[in-house]
Design an enzyme around this catalytic site. Structure first.
Site, PDB file in Angstrom:
ATOM      1  N   TYR A  69       9.721  -7.724 -27.014  1.00 27.45           N
ATOM      2  CA  TYR A  69       9.544  -9.005 -26.311  1.00 27.45           C
ATOM      3  C   TYR A  69       8.250  -9.686 -26.764  1.00 27.45           C
ATOM      4  O   TYR A  69       8.271 -10.841 -27.212  1.00 27.45           O
ATOM      5  CB  TYR A  69       9.503  -8.785 -24.785  1.00 27.45           C
ATOM      6  CG  TYR A  69       8.931  -9.981 -24.029  1.00 27.45           C
ATOM      7  CD1 TYR A  69       9.603 -11.207 -24.012  1.00 27.45           C
ATOM      8  CD2 TYR A  69       7.706  -9.892 -23.347  1.00 27.45           C
ATOM      9  CE1 TYR A  69       9.072 -12.314 -23.335  1.00 27.45           C
ATOM     10  CE2 TYR A  69       7.185 -10.987 -22.671  1.00 27.45           C
ATOM     11  CZ  TYR A  69       7.869 -12.194 -22.669  1.00 27.45           C
ATOM     12  OH  TYR A  69       7.342 -13.285 -22.020  1.00 27.45           O
TER      13      TYR A  69
ATOM     14  N   THR B  36       3.009 -16.212 -23.470  1.00 28.96           N
ATOM     15  CA  THR B  36       2.557 -15.150 -22.576  1.00 28.96           C
ATOM     16  C   THR B  36       1.266 -14.502 -23.077  1.00 28.96           C
ATOM     17  O   THR B  36       0.985 -14.521 -24.284  1.00 28.96           O
ATOM     18  CB  THR B  36       3.672 -14.074 -22.477  1.00 28.96           C
ATOM     19  OG1 THR B  36       3.138 -12.893 -21.913  1.00 28.96           O
ATOM     20  CG2 THR B  36       4.218 -13.701 -23.853  1.00 28.96           C
ATOM     21  N   ASP B  37       0.512 -13.887 -22.159  1.00 25.28           N
ATOM     22  CA  ASP B  37      -0.689 -13.136 -22.560  1.00 25.28           C
ATOM     23  C   ASP B  37      -0.312 -11.829 -23.257  1.00 25.28           C
ATOM     24  O   ASP B  37      -1.166 -11.172 -23.852  1.00 25.28           O
ATOM     25  CB  ASP B  37      -1.596 -12.868 -21.343  1.00 25.28           C
ATOM     26  CG  ASP B  37      -0.930 -11.998 -20.268  1.00 25.28           C
ATOM     27  OD1 ASP B  37       0.290 -11.726 -20.360  1.00 25.28           O
ATOM     28  OD2 ASP B  37      -1.638 -11.589 -19.326  1.00 25.28           O
ATOM     29  N   GLU B  38       0.990 -11.449 -23.179  1.00 25.90           N
ATOM     30  CA  GLU B  38       1.384 -10.155 -23.752  1.00 25.90           C
ATOM     31  C   GLU B  38       1.272 -10.120 -25.273  1.00 25.90           C
ATOM     32  O   GLU B  38       1.269  -9.056 -25.873  1.00 25.90           O
ATOM     33  CB  GLU B  38       2.811  -9.792 -23.315  1.00 25.90           C
ATOM     34  CG  GLU B  38       2.936  -9.808 -21.809  1.00 25.90           C
ATOM     35  CD  GLU B  38       4.151  -9.080 -21.255  1.00 25.90           C
ATOM     36  OE1 GLU B  38       4.704  -8.213 -21.944  1.00 25.90           O
ATOM     37  OE2 GLU B  38       4.525  -9.379 -20.119  1.00 25.90           O
TER      38      GLU B  38
ATOM     39  N   LYS C  22       7.655 -13.183 -28.919  1.00 23.48           N
ATOM     40  CA  LYS C  22       6.882 -14.334 -28.412  1.00 23.48           C
ATOM     41  C   LYS C  22       5.713 -14.633 -29.366  1.00 23.48           C
ATOM     42  O   LYS C  22       5.401 -15.794 -29.638  1.00 23.48           O
ATOM     43  CB  LYS C  22       6.354 -14.064 -27.002  1.00 23.48           C
ATOM     44  CG  LYS C  22       7.401 -14.009 -25.918  1.00 23.48           C
ATOM     45  CD  LYS C  22       8.174 -15.309 -25.706  1.00 23.48           C
ATOM     46  CE  LYS C  22       7.370 -16.415 -25.087  1.00 23.48           C
ATOM     47  NZ  LYS C  22       8.205 -17.596 -24.722  1.00 23.48           N
TER      48      LYS C  22
HETATM   49  P1  NAD Z   1      13.630 -16.089 -17.129  1.00 23.02           P
HETATM   50  O1  NAD Z   1      14.186 -14.911 -17.847  1.00 23.02           O
HETATM   51  O2  NAD Z   1      13.621 -16.100 -15.641  1.00 23.02           O
HETATM   52  O3  NAD Z   1      14.412 -17.413 -17.604  1.00 23.02           O
HETATM   53  C1  NAD Z   1      14.746 -17.644 -18.928  1.00 23.02           C
HETATM   54  C2  NAD Z   1      15.768 -18.782 -18.951  1.00 23.02           C
HETATM   55  O4  NAD Z   1      16.070 -19.078 -20.333  1.00 23.02           O
HETATM   56  C3  NAD Z   1      17.088 -18.444 -18.265  1.00 23.02           C
HETATM   57  O5  NAD Z   1      17.501 -19.503 -17.435  1.00 23.02           O
HETATM   58  C4  NAD Z   1      18.066 -18.251 -19.429  1.00 23.02           C
HETATM   59  O6  NAD Z   1      19.409 -18.598 -19.099  1.00 23.02           O
HETATM   60  C5  NAD Z   1      17.475 -19.211 -20.466  1.00 23.02           C
HETATM   61  N1  NAD Z   1      17.855 -18.836 -21.845  1.00 23.02           N
HETATM   62  C6  NAD Z   1      17.785 -17.607 -22.410  1.00 23.02           C
HETATM   63  N2  NAD Z   1      18.236 -17.661 -23.680  1.00 23.02           N
HETATM   64  C7  NAD Z   1      18.580 -18.952 -23.921  1.00 23.02           C
HETATM   65  C8  NAD Z   1      19.099 -19.634 -25.040  1.00 23.02           C
HETATM   66  N3  NAD Z   1      19.362 -18.993 -26.192  1.00 23.02           N
HETATM   67  N4  NAD Z   1      19.320 -20.966 -24.955  1.00 23.02           N
HETATM   68  C9  NAD Z   1      19.073 -21.632 -23.794  1.00 23.02           C
HETATM   69  N5  NAD Z   1      18.592 -21.030 -22.680  1.00 23.02           N
HETATM   70  C10 NAD Z   1      18.345 -19.702 -22.751  1.00 23.02           C
HETATM   71  O7  NAD Z   1      12.166 -16.284 -17.725  1.00 23.02           O
HETATM   72  P2  NAD Z   1      10.830 -16.808 -17.015  1.00 23.02           P
HETATM   73  O8  NAD Z   1      10.158 -15.673 -16.353  1.00 23.02           O
HETATM   74  O9  NAD Z   1      11.144 -18.028 -16.253  1.00 23.02           O
HETATM   75  O10 NAD Z   1       9.964 -17.188 -18.304  1.00 23.02           O
HETATM   76  C11 NAD Z   1      10.054 -18.482 -18.873  1.00 23.02           C
HETATM   77  C12 NAD Z   1       9.130 -18.555 -20.067  1.00 23.02           C
HETATM   78  O11 NAD Z   1       7.791 -18.285 -19.655  1.00 23.02           O
HETATM   79  C13 NAD Z   1       9.452 -17.558 -21.167  1.00 23.02           C
HETATM   80  O12 NAD Z   1       9.262 -18.199 -22.406  1.00 23.02           O
HETATM   81  C14 NAD Z   1       8.438 -16.445 -20.959  1.00 23.02           C
HETATM   82  O13 NAD Z   1       8.141 -15.817 -22.184  1.00 23.02           O
HETATM   83  C15 NAD Z   1       7.249 -17.230 -20.449  1.00 23.02           C
HETATM   84  N6  NAD Z   1       6.325 -16.494 -19.570  1.00 23.02           N
HETATM   85  C16 NAD Z   1       6.798 -15.796 -18.499  1.00 23.02           C
HETATM   86  C17 NAD Z   1       5.894 -15.153 -17.660  1.00 23.02           C
HETATM   87  C18 NAD Z   1       6.376 -14.395 -16.429  1.00 23.02           C
HETATM   88  O14 NAD Z   1       5.566 -13.750 -15.765  1.00 23.02           O
HETATM   89  N7  NAD Z   1       7.629 -14.484 -16.055  1.00 23.02           N
HETATM   90  C19 NAD Z   1       4.520 -15.192 -17.922  1.00 23.02           C
HETATM   91  C20 NAD Z   1       4.073 -15.936 -19.036  1.00 23.02           C
HETATM   92  C21 NAD Z   1       4.990 -16.584 -19.855  1.00 23.02           C
HETATM   93  P1  TYD Z   2       7.103  -6.596 -15.303  1.00 19.91           P
HETATM   94  O1  TYD Z   2       7.291  -7.297 -13.999  1.00 19.91           O
HETATM   95  O2  TYD Z   2       8.283  -6.101 -16.047  1.00 19.91           O
HETATM   96  O3  TYD Z   2       6.223  -7.568 -16.209  1.00 19.91           O
HETATM   97  P2  TYD Z   2       5.518  -7.277 -17.671  1.00 19.91           P
HETATM   98  O4  TYD Z   2       6.026  -6.022 -18.221  1.00 19.91           O
HETATM   99  O5  TYD Z   2       5.962  -8.463 -18.433  1.00 19.91           O
HETATM  100  O6  TYD Z   2       4.046  -7.254 -17.390  1.00 19.91           O
HETATM  101  O7  TYD Z   2       6.140  -5.354 -15.062  1.00 19.91           O
HETATM  102  C1  TYD Z   2       4.864  -5.505 -14.476  1.00 19.91           C
HETATM  103  C2  TYD Z   2       4.222  -4.139 -14.456  1.00 19.91           C
HETATM  104  O8  TYD Z   2       4.954  -3.309 -13.550  1.00 19.91           O
HETATM  105  C3  TYD Z   2       4.245  -3.427 -15.799  1.00 19.91           C
HETATM  106  O9  TYD Z   2       3.057  -2.656 -15.933  1.00 19.91           O
HETATM  107  C4  TYD Z   2       5.448  -2.502 -15.685  1.00 19.91           C
HETATM  108  C5  TYD Z   2       5.469  -2.143 -14.215  1.00 19.91           C
HETATM  109  N1  TYD Z   2       6.804  -1.864 -13.624  1.00 19.91           N
HETATM  110  C6  TYD Z   2       7.002  -0.695 -12.876  1.00 19.91           C
HETATM  111  O10 TYD Z   2       6.087   0.120 -12.681  1.00 19.91           O
HETATM  112  N2  TYD Z   2       8.245  -0.495 -12.354  1.00 19.91           N
HETATM  113  C7  TYD Z   2       9.277  -1.346 -12.545  1.00 19.91           C
HETATM  114  O11 TYD Z   2      10.409  -1.070 -12.056  1.00 19.91           O
HETATM  115  C8  TYD Z   2       9.061  -2.543 -13.303  1.00 19.91           C
HETATM  116  C9  TYD Z   2      10.163  -3.516 -13.545  1.00 19.91           C
HETATM  117  C10 TYD Z   2       7.790  -2.763 -13.820  1.00 19.91           C
END
Ligand code: NAD
Ligand code: TYD
Length: 336
Positions: A150, A123-125, A154
Site C-alpha cells: 500500500y 499518506t504519511d506512510e 502511494k
Molecule cells: P477508502 O478505502 O475508504 O475509499 C476509497 C474509495 O476509492 C472508495 O470509495 C472506492 O470505491 C474508490 N476506488 C477504489 N478504487 C477505485 C478506482 N479504480 N476507480 C475509482 N474509484 C476507486 O479510503 P479513504 O480512507 O477514504 O482514503 C482516501 C484517500 O486518502 C486514499 O488515497 C488514501 O491513501 C488517503 N489517506 C487515507 C488516510 C486514512 O487514514 N484513511 C490517511 C491519509 C491518506
Molecule cells: P489501520 O487502521 O489499518 O491503519 P494503518 O495501518 O494505515 O496505520 O491500523 C492502525 C494501527 O492499528 C496499525 O498499527 C495496525 C493496528 N491494527 C491492529 O492492531 N489490529 C487491527 O485489527 C487493525 C486493523 C489494525
C-alpha cells in the site's frame, strides 16, 4: 468552481464532499468512484438530489471516461485508492493498478485538459517507520521509505504527481496526512473495527504487542487542510498534515474505546502481527501551520467519543457492510 472528486464514496472522500458542498454550495462536484468494497453511496444520501452534485460510477483507470469528466472540470481532488495495508499484503495487484496506474491516467487527462489544480491526497506512510520513543517526526526533508505494498504504491503515485509538475508544469499539490478517524470509516480500520466489534459483543484484535504508534487526525480537520491547500497552497508543493496525539499506542486507543463503551480489558485479543509493521508514525505539521494557518481543531478524546456515538447510532450502515465479502476477508485476515 467545478471539482472532479475521485473516490468520493469512500471514507475521507465522502466526508470531503459533504464538507465542501456545505461550505461552497454554489460549486459543482462530480464524484467518480468505482464502488469497490470500500465505496458506499449511503454516505452521500443527504446530497444525492443536490443539482450541484453528480455521481459517476467508474474506474480511474479508464482513460476515456476520465477524459470526458476532466473536460468539464477546473480542479481534481484525487482520493480514489485501495487504502488498507492488510489487504495490500494479502493481494497487492489492485493497489498497483488503482494507486499507480489510476493516478497516471488522471495526470495525463489533467495535463491534456489544462486543469487548474490537481490535488493528490496521500499518506504519511510513504515515509516508512520511526523509532519508538524517539523525538523524530516526519517532515518535508524525510526521505521516502515505504514498507507495505500500500505505502509503496502511494509513494509511487506521489513521485508521478511530482514528475508531472517538474516535467510538464502540471499545477499540482500533494498532502501527506496521518491516520484519519471519524464517521463513515470502513470497519476494517483499527478504530471502527474496534468499536463495531465491541457493539457486536466480539473481541478487538490487536496486532503484536499493541505498542505501535500512529498520529491521529479527525477527518474534518483533514478536509479543512485540503480546502486550505486548494485555496492558498503553493503549486508544486507538498504539505504534511497531522494530528494532536502525542505518541499514543494502539493499545491505549483500544483502552480508551473500552472505557468509553463501559467494557473491560478482557475484550482485547492479541493476534499475530502484521508483516513489515511500521513501528511509529509522527507528523511535523508546522509548515502548513506557518504557511497556511492550518492546525488540527478536534481534540482526540472528545472526537473519539463522538465517533463511538456515531457507530452506535448508525448500526444499519456498518452492519450491512460487515456481511458477505467482509466476513470472508475477516476470516482470512484474523485466522491464526
Ligand atoms: P477508502 O478505502 O475508504 O475509499 C476509497 C474509495 O476509492 C472508495 O470509495 C472506492 O470505491 C474508490 N476506488 C477504489 N478504487 C477505485 C478506482 N479504480 N476507480 C475509482 N474509484 C476507486 O479510503 P479513504 O480512507 O477514504 O482514503 C482516501 C484517500 O486518502 C486514499 O488515497 C488514501 O491513501 C488517503 N489517506 C487515507 C488516510 C486514512 O487514514 N484513511 C490517511 C491519509 C491518506
Ligand atoms: P489501520 O487502521 O489499518 O491503519 P494503518 O495501518 O494505515 O496505520 O491500523 C492502525 C494501527 O492499528 C496499525 O498499527 C495496525 C493496528 N491494527 C491492529 O492492531 N489490529 C487491527 O485489527 C487493525 C486493523 C489494525
Amino acid at each position: 468552481m467545478k471539482l472532479l472528486v475521485t473516490g468520493g464514496a469512500g471514507f475521507i472522500g465522502s466526508n470531503f464532499i459533504l464538507y465542501w458542498l456545505k461550505k461552497y454550495p454554489q460549486d459543482k462536484i462530480i464524484n467518480l468512484d468505482k464502488l469497490t468494497y470500500a465505496g458506499n453511496l449511503e454516505n452521500l444520501k443527504s446530497i444525492e438530489k443536490n443539482p450541484n452534485y453528480e455521481f459517476v460510477q467508474g474506474d480511474i483507470c479508464n482513460p476515456q471516461l476520465v477524459n470526458q469528466l476532466t473536460e468539464k472540470t477546473d480542479i481534481i481532488v484525487h482520493f480514489a485508492a485501495e487504502s488498507h495495508v492488510d489487504r495490500s499484503i494479502l493481494d497487492p495487484a489492485p493497489f498497483i493498478k488503482t494507486n499507480i496506474e489510476g493516478t497516471y491516467v488522471l495526470l495525463e487527462s489533467a495535463l491534456k485538459n489544462k486543469i487548474k489544480r490537481f490535488h493528490h491526497v496521500s499518506t504519511d506512510e510513504v515515509f516508512g517507520a520511526l523509532e519508538l520513543n524517539s523525538e523524530e517526526k516526519f517532515n518535508d526533508a524525510t526521505p521516502y521509505n515505504p514498507h507495505s505494498p500500500y505505502s509503496a504504491s502511494k509513494a509511487s503515485s506521489d513521485h508521478l504527481v511530482r514528475a508531472y509538475f517538474d516535467t510538464y508544469e502540471l499545477p499540482m499539490t500533494i498532502s501527506n496526512c496521518s491516520n484519519n478517524f471519524g464517521p463513515l470509516q470502513f470497519p476494517e480500520k483499527l478504530i471502527p473495527l474496534a468499536i463495531t466489534n465491541l457493539i457486536e459483543g466480539k473481541k478487538v484484535p490487536v496486532y503484536g504487542d499493541g505498542l505501535y504508534v500512529r498520529d491521529w487526525l479527525y477527518v474534518e480537520d483533514h478536509c479543512r487542510a485540503i480546502d486550505l491547500i486548494l485555496q492558498k497552497g503553493k503549486v508544486g508543493k507538498t504539505y504534511l498534515v497531522g494530528g494532536l496525539t502525542e505518541d499514543i499506542a494502539n493499545l491505549d486507543i483500544i483502552k480508551k474505546i473500552l472505557k468509553i463503551m463501559g467494557k473491560d480489558e478482557m475484550q482485547i485479543e492479541y493476534v499475530k502481527d502484521r508483516p513489515g509493521h511500521d513501528r511509529r508514525y509522527a507528523v511535523d505539521w508546522s509548515r502548513i501551520n506557518k504557511e497556511l494557518g492550518w492546525k488540527p481543531e478536534h481534540n482526540f478524546d472528545e472526537y473519539l467519543r463522538i465517533t463511538v456515538d456515531w457507530y452506535k447510532n448508525n448500526q444499519e450502515w456498518w452492519k450491512r457492510i460487515k456481511t458477505g465479502e467482509y466476513q470472508k476477508y475477516y476470516e482470512k485476515q484474523y485466522s491464526k
